[in-house]
Design a protein around this motif. Structure first.
Motif, short mmCIF file in Angstrom:
data_model
loop_
_atom_site.label_atom_id
_atom_site.label_comp_id
_atom_site.label_asym_id
_atom_site.label_seq_id
_atom_site.Cartn_x
_atom_site.Cartn_y
_atom_site.Cartn_z
N PRO A 6 0.75 -1.35 -0.01
CA PRO A 6 -0.07 0.13 -0.17
C PRO A 6 0.83 1.33 0.04
N ASP A 7 0.60 2.17 -0.84
CA ASP A 7 1.19 3.36 -1.06
C ASP A 7 2.53 3.37 -1.37
N LEU A 8 3.16 2.38 -1.89
CA LEU A 8 4.55 2.32 -2.37
C LEU A 8 4.62 3.34 -3.42
N PRO A 9 5.58 4.33 -3.22
CA PRO A 9 5.58 5.24 -4.33
C PRO A 9 6.09 4.96 -5.63
N VAL A 10 5.49 5.40 -6.73
CA VAL A 10 6.27 5.01 -7.93
C VAL A 10 5.92 6.27 -8.98
N LEU A 11 6.79 6.67 -9.93
CA LEU A 11 6.37 7.42 -10.89
C LEU A 11 5.36 7.16 -11.39
N ALA A 12 4.26 8.49 -11.79
CA ALA A 12 3.38 7.97 -12.80
C ALA A 12 3.84 7.51 -14.14
N GLU A 13 2.77 6.82 -14.60
CA GLU A 13 3.15 6.00 -15.89
C GLU A 13 3.17 7.18 -16.99
N ASP A 14 4.37 7.06 -17.68
CA ASP A 14 4.41 8.01 -18.81
C ASP A 14 4.71 7.24 -20.23
N ARG A 24 7.91 0.50 -16.64
CA ARG A 24 7.87 1.40 -15.66
C ARG A 24 8.94 1.47 -14.68
N GLU A 25 9.31 2.49 -14.16
CA GLU A 25 10.31 2.40 -13.05
C GLU A 25 9.84 1.86 -11.81
N VAL A 26 10.72 1.10 -11.23
CA VAL A 26 10.43 0.34 -9.59
C VAL A 26 11.01 1.23 -8.76
N ALA A 27 10.06 1.18 -7.71
CA ALA A 27 10.44 1.70 -6.55
C ALA A 27 10.18 0.82 -5.44
N ASN A 28 11.28 0.92 -4.40
CA ASN A 28 11.22 -0.09 -3.39
C ASN A 28 11.12 0.84 -1.83
N TYR A 29 10.44 -0.42 -0.94
CA TYR A 29 10.37 0.29 0.42
C TYR A 29 11.49 1.25 1.18
#
Length: 411
Positions: A6-14, A24-29
């Motif tokens: 939940p709420d894991l930040p990721v860049l908006a799809e572009d 898509r860029e992967v963001a980690n905890y």
């Protein structure tokens, strides 16, 4: 597959060239802080003073690296009035030069970190063109000459709010945005904890730049009669030329999902401290003069005997225990003897095995848990267990079994 964090930040799809090519860029905890660090303003005492004094400033209290929290998932913040008895009303009113001149090694000052501005919160704070709600972290660990004041702040806040400090050596339960805020605060406070003395001359250091730099002052007012000149301290290499001895360190670490030569299996290992049947991807520290790709190949061979060819970087994860940057990579073993497992080099691993993708997929559904947690419902005894989604190891495994290496490029 397990559900997203939940709420894991990721860049908006572009529809950028890079996203079309690599996905898509992967963001980690622990990444994706909602705060703008405006790090270039940490030396501006007018800015720090105004931010500290603003009535909407938020302060995260940290006691022995445990943060004040509403519950295991949410941090709690207090106001300036709750900490001023410990910090003073204007802790940023003096320049770095004046702080160094007035340094007294007998006096303990609480470390006050400036974390950044929450630009989404329109609270009325404005400094030049920078707007947002100021966030700080304050070390309230009772120690030295501030022990009594720190205890007083802790007791008063607990009595006023009914809140407590979240215990645990490794917090992996916070919601994702606040986990990133905590990661920043914890790593910097831990660094300040570990560096009270200079690595160049062994004398006490002074925290400046809102907790992001420590200096070794040339003089000391400790035990000096009032009005007398300060004592000169021994010469120190940190006062000559360019030196990074007094800046926070980040230790780069590689963590890698190694795929078999035919692309159907994953190499996983376990150490003696893992629960039964719990395996993870391999990992290790980068060494001086070594590239990320070289470190992936070296660590894999040293720990498992497997020889790796091509390596690609997948994503990274800040890891504030105490100050690592986990650089996630995916590598592919060389065919034939390159896939042979041999544990005789480095005794770090108790076992290492190749697991088929289907077995890893099953573990993603029924075998995900933290190191100190029981196996989840649906787990069948003897089945593979793997790290939770808050760990980059899980994200690397998930990427591989979901076709990260085989997805056609969208150009």
């Amino acid at each position: 597959m397990t559900a997203p964090i939940p709420d894991l930040p990721v860049l908006a799809e572009d529809d950028s060239m890079l996203s079309r090519k690599f996905g898509r860029e992967v963001a980690n905890y622990f990444s994706g802080s909602p705060l703008n660090r405006v790090s270039f303003l940490r030396t501006d005492h007018a800015f720090l003073g105004a931010a500290f004094a603003h009535p909407t400033a938020s302060f995260l209290l940290v006691d022995n690296l445990s943060p004040l929290g509403k519950d295991a998932a949410n941090l709690a913040y207090v106001g300036r009035d709750d900490i001023v008895s410990l910090t003073g009303s204007a802790p940023f009113d003096k320049s770095e030069e004046d702080q160094i001149k007035e340094f007294n090694s007998n006096i303990t000052h609480p470390v006050i970190l400036f974390l950044g501005l929450d630009e989404k919160k329109k609270t009325g704070f404005e400094f030049r063109e920078y707007k947002g709600s100021p966030y700080f972290a304050v070390d309230v660990t009772p120690k030295g000459s501030i022990e009594a004041k720190a205890k007083g702040v802790i007791e008063a806040v607990k009595a006023k709010t009914g809140l407590s400090f979240i215990p645990g050596g490794r917090l992996m339960t916070l919601n994702a945005p606040e986990a990133a805020i905590y990661a920043q605060a914890r790593a910097l406070l831990d660094w300040n904890h570990r560096n009270p003395f200079c690595g160049g001359c062994g004398h006490r250091t002074l925290s400046i730049n809102a907790g992001t730099k420590r200096v070794c002052p040339p003089t000391d007012l400790a035990d000096v009669p009032e009005g007398a000149a300060p004592k000169q301290r021994p010469d120190c290499p940190t006062r000559h030329g360019i030196s990074n001895l007094s800046f926070p360190r980040t230790d780069p670490t590689v963590i890698m999902a190694i795929v078999s030569a035919d692309g159907t299996k994953l190499l996983l290992g376990r150490s003696k401290r893992y629960p039964p049947h719990w395996y993870s991807t391999l990992a290790g520290f980068l060494e001086p003069g070594e590239s990320i790709e070289e470190a992936v190949r070296r660590e894999t061979w040293e720990e498992s005997g497997v020889t790796v060819g091509r390596v690609v970087i997948h994503s990274s994860q800040p890891w504030p225990y105490p100050a690592n940057l986990m650089i996630g990579a995916i590598g592919q073993a060389l065919p034939g003897d390159g896939e042979a497992i041999h544990l005789g080099n480095d005794p770090e691993l108790e076992d290492a095995r190749w697991y088929g993708f289907d077995e890893v997929r099953e573990a993603m559904v029924t075998g995900v848990s933290g190191l100190g947690e029981a196996a989840p419902k649906g787990y069948k005894e003897g089945g593979l267990r793997i790290p939770p989604q808050t760990a980059i190891a899980n994200q690397l495994m998930n990427a591989v079994i979901n076709g990260y290496l085989t997805l056609p490029a969208k150009i």
